[in-house]
Design a protein around this motif. Sequence first.
Motif, PDB file in Angstrom:
ATOM      1  N   UNK A   1       0.823  -1.207   0.000  1.00 46.67           N
ATOM      2  CA  UNK A   1       0.000   0.000   0.000  1.00 46.67           C
ATOM      3  C   UNK A   1       0.860   1.260   0.000  1.00 46.67           C
ATOM      4  N   UNK A   2       2.030   1.193   0.631  1.00 48.94           N
ATOM      5  CA  UNK A   2       2.937   2.341   0.666  1.00 48.94           C
ATOM      6  C   UNK A   2       3.761   2.447  -0.616  1.00 48.94           C
ATOM      7  N   UNK A   3       4.243   1.321  -1.105  1.00 51.30           N
ATOM      8  CA  UNK A   3       5.106   1.335  -2.295  1.00 51.30           C
ATOM      9  C   UNK A   3       4.361   1.721  -3.561  1.00 51.30           C
TER      10      UNK A   3
ATOM     11  N   UNK B   1       8.044   7.477   1.432  1.00 43.77           N
ATOM     12  CA  UNK B   1       7.538   8.850   1.417  1.00 43.77           C
ATOM     13  C   UNK B   1       6.477   9.045   2.486  1.00 43.77           C
ATOM     14  N   UNK B   2       5.645   8.044   2.706  1.00 41.05           N
ATOM     15  CA  UNK B   2       4.585   8.143   3.706  1.00 41.05           C
ATOM     16  C   UNK B   2       4.894   7.212   4.880  1.00 41.05           C
ATOM     17  N   UNK B   3       6.119   7.348   5.393  1.00 39.30           N
ATOM     18  CA  UNK B   3       6.569   6.460   6.471  1.00 39.30           C
ATOM     19  C   UNK B   3       5.692   6.594   7.714  1.00 39.30           C
ATOM     20  N   UNK B   4       5.065   7.783   7.918  1.00 37.03           N
ATOM     21  CA  UNK B   4       4.242   7.972   9.107  1.00 37.03           C
ATOM     22  C   UNK B   4       2.983   7.109   9.059  1.00 37.03           C
ATOM     23  N   UNK B   5       2.651   6.599   7.859  1.00 34.96           N
ATOM     24  CA  UNK B   5       1.475   5.733   7.726  1.00 34.96           C
ATOM     25  C   UNK B   5       1.823   4.260   7.918  1.00 34.96           C
ATOM     26  N   UNK B   6       3.104   3.942   8.150  1.00 33.26           N
ATOM     27  CA  UNK B   6       3.522   2.543   8.221  1.00 33.26           C
ATOM     28  C   UNK B   6       2.853   1.804   9.381  1.00 33.26           C
ATOM     29  N   UNK B   7       2.949   2.346  10.585  1.00 30.36           N
ATOM     30  CA  UNK B   7       2.369   1.673  11.745  1.00 30.36           C
ATOM     31  C   UNK B   7       0.841   1.636  11.670  1.00 30.36           C
TER      32      UNK B   7
END
Length: 423
Positions: free
Chosen positions: A181-183, A192-198
């Motif tokens: 979903x991030x890639x 780029x949206x590392x804050x959405x990882x957790x």
Amino acid sequence: MDFRRRRLAVTLRNQLNYPLQFNPFVFSKIFLLWVAIGIVGGVIAGLYWTVLEGFLHFLAPIQGLWVIPLMAAAGLLAGFIIHKLGDPGEMDLIVNNVRFKGGHLEPKNNPSMILSSWLCIASGGSAGPEAPLVQVVGSTGTWIAKKMKIRGEDLRSLTIAGMAAAFTALFGAPLGGTLFALEILHHKHVVEYYQALIPAFVASCSSYVIFILITHIGIGPTWNFPVYSAPELNDFFYAMLYALAGTAAGWLFIFTVRQCRSLFKRLRVPIYIKMMVGGLLIGTIAYYVPLSRYFSHDELNILLEEQTTLEFLLILLVAKILAISFTVTSGWRGGFIIPLFFVGATVGLIVNNLFPGQNLPLILVSCMAAINACVTRTPISTIILLSTLTGFHHFIPIMFASLTGFFLAPKTPLINAQLGVKE
């Protein structure tokens, strides 16, 4: 300076003397929202899959020449649904909205997406349910965020969490679904949206459990892959070599999709006519090459179990690439990730036929990893997804193959919104 050090020392000493307590964040509103989005996503995915299986059970027995009028009628009906209820868009629109519109995915066209994708997938289109569910669950995340008056990056994170929950439910890989979903949002900056990882990972885990409880799908590999022995050093180099074949197939697929997209753009007709024409083309291919029909969730196991000739595999490769291309460019709804894995496995079997006596599991997984990383620009999540789906638990050969496909991909990605240009 000494005063600050003494004060810091006192603070640390006091903290060490505190009794053990739960992290209060676990009971915060935002954390519970992540869990809730995962639960809602699991319920949506589970119900969607259950209904889809019912449609498949009803339509799958229709074989032979009847496949052509069936798929033409399905395209026409799905097109009327989109024409009347609204165009829900495709993956390009999803990526564009997440990147440039603060993560806002509108849920107003979800009924159109759900109904049309059921028809397209169940009748035999060569695209799977991952893209429709990403739109539906991702937009549900946006809707929940707006109801809770959440704005900014937290809203975008909840949308991405919904997308990850949908990917995870279908692929059965919480970490792989999260990273995918991030890639998929950018072909260069995967964090780029590392804050959405957790948030995405928490939602994925809860979605995974709920989806399994609803569908009763077992935990384990989806496809019956041949057993792979312990890896050797040479396997890493062989993986890159085999990945060249998968990457070449990725280039061929991207070229074919672009040509088909240009062809359908020239048709100045309503969307239901385009989808009917697409249905006629896909149905004709399915009549002559039945294994090219559907999105290959079950067909891949059939391919691995059958004894196939080189001639058949070459015909199947061309037929499947054309079937996917006509599906995704004529307006039919669905995603092409699982179909791409099928194409990669077909390429692997072709390589094995040309050079018998090689390591078949390594050939298969290398070609599958390379083509998916080449087309979708998701090299990291591809490693985990393939390992989960195939039971091939040696990451490093898949890693070499996936990176080969990624770095040798065409300059311009298939998903235009990945370029970073606002549409």
